[in-house]
Enzyme design. Structure first.
Site, PDB file in Angstrom:
ATOM      1  N   GLU A 211       0.841  -1.196   0.000  1.00 49.34           N
ATOM      2  CA  GLU A 211       0.000   0.000   0.000  1.00 49.34           C
ATOM      3  C   GLU A 211       0.877   1.247   0.000  1.00 49.34           C
ATOM      4  OE1 GLU A 211      -3.287  -2.104   2.996  1.00 49.34           O
ATOM      5  OE2 GLU A 211      -2.091  -0.381   3.641  1.00 49.34           O
ATOM      6  N   LYS A 213       2.329   4.445   1.376  1.00 50.61           N
ATOM      7  CA  LYS A 213       2.475   4.984   2.733  1.00 50.61           C
ATOM      8  C   LYS A 213       2.305   6.498   2.656  1.00 50.61           C
ATOM      9  CE  LYS A 213       5.180   4.693   6.949  1.00 50.61           C
ATOM     10  NZ  LYS A 213       4.766   6.039   7.390  1.00 50.61           N
ATOM     11  N   GLU A 262      -5.826   7.156   6.923  1.00 52.27           N
ATOM     12  CA  GLU A 262      -4.893   8.271   6.956  1.00 52.27           C
ATOM     13  C   GLU A 262      -5.589   9.498   6.380  1.00 52.27           C
ATOM     14  OE1 GLU A 262      -0.559   8.838   7.833  1.00 52.27           O
ATOM     15  OE2 GLU A 262      -1.837   7.065   7.942  1.00 52.27           O
ATOM     16  N   PHE A 302      -7.440   1.995   4.886  1.00 54.60           N
ATOM     17  CA  PHE A 302      -6.691   0.797   4.499  1.00 54.60           C
ATOM     18  C   PHE A 302      -7.065  -0.442   5.303  1.00 54.60           C
ATOM     19  CE2 PHE A 302      -3.858   3.441   7.179  1.00 54.60           C
ATOM     20  CZ  PHE A 302      -3.779   2.637   8.317  1.00 54.60           C
TER      21      PHE A 302
END
Length: 519
Positions: A211, A213, A262, A302
């Site tokens: 994934e 970051k 996030e 995520f």
């Protein structure tokens, strides 16, 4: 219980390599505690402070210890020490730094040398007696005669072990039943170790989910009906500061969910704005709408820990990812690639970096969500710098490293001061062969030694990889390396050839400039 007894248990645990013996020592200690002491003792044995950060760094602690002659006899119990730490944490406002030092000095003066050593390591986050939460979970289970799996489940639901330990010791299995994951109450986030490359991550994990970051703020979003709450990785409720996240989650079709993600501020071209701008959003409380207009937040998720009445923490990541895809529209998902091909993972990393992100995360497809734990089921892969630094000291290892010098204290040449400036510590990257070699070499350079630490002449140069340089009040130079790890020793280099503090400062400045340019 006296602090001296807890410190002695901590020392005994550090000196044994046997996990079973560690569990037995800790369980025995837990059984001897008064009910009101269990939560504090469990936190301390795991190297944590219930008060959080006290605002006491290396310099303040050093000054306080220098002015506090140790007591001849142990006299303070856990409750008295915990109360003193709470008074230190409560010091705020003008003159608070001096007041914290005064209170700390007064506390240290009432402690014996072993108690001072225990407390100092606890305050600096350096209490490495091997009683990490996994061992403590087993010790609590043994002391309370309950299954370890139930203690582990309750700790994940509670967001920590101390309260769970207190309930288990007082009420057994019935006490653990109170700890079930509840929507709108935060869960401690799962954390990651580091890998140097996508290929290394695949070597550890096999086929994995990679994934992007993102360089943002970790958020945990809860929804129960129309009510939505958002928490940070430190479990702070920031719901009022992030209306965009609340609106997005409220628009999802699920009636109840818990998502990990996030949030960050993006430029019009989709690249991340400087991290400080994202942090401004989380600091806004009074003029949220005005700041929102200036710095709109985007959120990407995520992981899914709960969906429509079903808890998913213990499910493998592949199942959690499938649930996430059902609950969240594709534009709000972190980009992900599932692969066992290092070349494909490398290209995915290159794309993330080209778009201004930090790197990638590699995640095991079979692992559960290990709330509050840091392990190899999640690996972060980011570009690394290297420096040649000098070893200033080393700490004795524990577990399978007992009897060997392990954690290295690293310093750069400080040309202005004529010595070396400490930048941090690391035990990462050391093979058994390197551990054996450095133990012999550093013992030959020793100038002072105790049961925890060997201070050495600054002569051994080591090449260190790290992810970046951050500001830090812990060290006199005000800087610290992020995620340092040993690449190799450089006995062919003299300490005069090591990198300088000015070089480290230059890296720190370049990173700040690069972050600004990404904006």
């Amino acid at each position: 219980m006296r602090l001296a007894e807890l410190a002695a248990t901590s020392r005994a645990v550090a000196e044994t390599a046997s996990r079973l013996e560690k569990v037995a020592l800790l369980a025995g200690c837990l059984r001897r505690l008064a009910p009101s002491e269990v939560a504090v003792a469990a936190a301390w044995l795991a190297g944590e402070l219930p008060q959080g950060r006290l605002g006491v760094g290396w310099a303040a602690l050093s000054d306080a210890r220098a002015g506090a002659a140790p007591a001849a006899e142990a006299s303070l119990d856990l409750a008295e020490v915990d109360a003193a730490l709470s008074r230190i944490a409560a010091a705020r406002g003008p003159g608070s730094a001096a007041e914290r030092r005064r209170l700390l000095g007064a506390l240290l003066a009432r402690l014996t040398p072993p108690e001072q050593e225990f407390l100092s390591r606890l305050l600096l986050g350096e209490l490495r007696q091997g009683a990490l939460e996994g061992v403590l979970v087993e010790a609590v289970a043994r002391a309370a005669s309950v299954p370890p799996a139930e203690v582990r489940r309750a700790a994940m639901a509670a967001g920590g072990l101390p309260a769970v330990a207190a309930a288990a010791l007082a009420e057994g299995a019935a006490g653990l039943e109170r700890f079930r994951m509840r929507l709108l109450d935060p869960v401690r986030p799962m954390l990651a170790e580091s890998a140097q490359s996508p290929a290394e991550a695949i070597e550890v994990l096999g086929e994995a989910a990679f994934e992007w970051k993102l360089d943002g703020v970790r958020v945990q979003a809860h929804r129960s009906g129309d009510e939505v709450r958002v928490f940070t990785r430190s479990l702070q409720d920031v719901t009022a500061a992030v209306p965009e996240v609340v609106e997005a989650v409220r628009a999802f079709p699920a009636a109840s969910l818990l998502l990990d993600g996030e949030a960050l501020v993006l430029a019009p071209d989709g690249r991340p704005r400087p991290f400080q701008e994202t942090m401004r959003r989380f600091g806004a409380r009074l003029e949220v709408e005005r700041v929102r207009a200036e710095l709109p937040l985007s959120v990407f998720f995520f992981d899914a820990l709960h969906l429509d009445g079903e808890d998913l923490l213990l499910r493998p990541a592949s199942e959690r990812f499938a649930a996430l895809a059902r609950a969240v529209p594709a534009p709000l998902l972190v980009p992900r690639l599932v692969t066992a091909d290092p070349a494909a993972a490398g290209a995915f990393l290159a794309e993330a970096l080209a778009r201004g992100h930090e790197g990638v995360m590699a995640k095991s497809l079979s692992a559960p969500y290990q709330a509050g734990s840091r392990g190899s089921a999640w690996l972060k892969v980011k570009p690394a710098h290297t420096l040649d630094l000098v070893v200033l000291a080393a700490e004795w290892g524990h577990g399978r490293r007992t009897g060997r010098l392990s954690n290295l204290h690293l310093g750069a040449r400080d040309e202005a001061a004529g010595g070396f400036a400490m930048l941090g510590k690391t035990f990462k990257g050391l093979t058994d062969e390197m551990l054996a070699w450095q133990t012999e070499r550093l013992r030959s350079l020793a100038v002072a030694e105790d049961r925890y630490l060997v201070r050495v002449r600054p002569e051994l140069v080591v090449e260190v990889a790290f992810d970046g340089v951050q500001s830090s009040p812990r060290y006199p130079a005000g800087l610290a390396l992020r995620f340092a790890r040993v690449k190799r020793f450089r006995p062919d280099k003299r300490p005069e050839e090591a990198d300088t503090l000015d070089a480290v400062r230059a890296i720190h400045r370049r990173e700040a400039v690069a972050q600004a340019r990404r904006g």
